[in-house]
Design a protein around this motif. Structure first.
Motif: not given
Length: 283
Positions: A102-128
């Motif tokens: 991120l800006s200003e020298g910070r990180d947002l970190r996704f930490v996940d031991q068992r990797t059951f979680g996850g991330l994706l990009i949703s097109r035009e998904g800002a509302e829902l």
DNA sequence: GCTTGCGCCTGAATGC
DNA sequence: TGCATTCAGGCGCAAG
């Protein structure tokens, strides 16, 4: 493990710590954590560079960051996921999977031991995000439709706990809170849904809300807003659970030893006296 | 269409 | 002591 109250605590932390900032770069350190992003890890990294975060939203146990492009970063913490805001110089976590610089020298970190979680990009998904259109509202959502929930439950041909865990009927309830709410409402997990009375479903939902509200109050005060402890069971569970994980211990209401049953490849904890197993034709 | 059950994953706890 | 097995759980998806 994070349930709805913990996810809400994380969302509030993101709202105060990330919204308004800009993602400068992204590093995917473990491809499994973006497995639901079908275009792949490289695309995930490229698409998010220089995007501004304008909102932190939640439905059930899903979280998403709304971006000014109209897209969203959709995430689920699974069993062991954490989203941490850290100075860039902070030591890397053992199970660090994805880093958002991120800006200003910070990180947002996704930490996940068992990797059951996850991330994706949703097109035009800002509302829902469309990826979660099948996820129902949660019981503490002001727009949760109790009458519709009752009608849907009555149509089901299954046990009441399976219905509580079904995120298309009601979201945000995991195994622990299901057992706690059923204990509080004096309902056995195998009670057939088609036999439930309206008053019983109302009582059950009230208990779900009560256990969630308690956890939210405790979680919001006993943790750093951006840190949910998932390695040891979150501390406050041990203090406040009546049935879950308490096999052999006395029921707080009647003293009968709590029993554990195998259920859906996991466990169900009940008081045999307060929550008798339903018999055909007798509830 | 609805319901059920598997497999994913890691590390702590348990068993031999 | 040390190695092997079991267990925990949410979710997507395949099978029934």
């Amino acid at each position: 493990m994070p349930e709805l109250p913990e996810v809400e605590v994380v969302r509030r932390g993101l709202e105060s710590g990330v919204v308004g900032g800009t993602i400068e770069r992204v590093h995917v350190r473990h491809p499994r954590s973006v497995r639901r992003h079908v275009e792949g890890a490289a695309d995930f990294e490229q698409q998010l560079a220089d995007q501004r975060v304008v909102g932190a939203r939640r439905r059930g146990k899903y979280l998403w960051l709304a971006l000014d492009s109209g897209d969203a970063v959709l995430g689920h913490l699974g069993m062991s996921g954490q989203l941490l805001v850290r100075p860039r110089a902070a030591p890397l976590e053992r199970h660090l999977r994805v880093v958002f610089e991120l800006s200003e020298g910070r990180d947002l970190r996704f930490v996940d031991q068992r990797t059951f979680g996850g991330l994706l990009i949703s097109r035009e998904g800002a509302e829902l995000p469309r990826e979660m259109s099948h996820i129902a509202r949660d019981p503490i959502d002001p727009e949760f439709d109790e009458a519709a929930f009752y009608a849907a439950v009555r149509r089901r041909r299954t046990g009441v706990k399976r219905a509580l865990l079904d995120q298309t009927l009601v979201s945000g309830i995991g195994n622990i809170y299901a057992d706690e709410a059923l204990w509080a409402a004096r309902l056995h997990y195998a009670r057939p849904t088609e036999t439930l009375r309206r008053s019983e479903v109302e009582r059950l939902l009230d208990e779900v809300r009560a256990v969630m509200t308690r956890a939210l109050a405790e979680g919001g005060t006993s943790f750093d807003a951006l840190y949910v402890n998932v390695n040891g069971e979150s501390g406050y569970f041990d203090r406040s659970l009546a049935a879950y994980g308490r096999r052999g211990e006395p029921c707080p209401r009647c003293g009968t030893p709590i029993r554990r049953d195998a259920f859906m490849n996991r466990s169900s904890y009940t008081c045999p006296r307060c929550q008798p197993r339903p018999r055909r034709g007798r509830w």
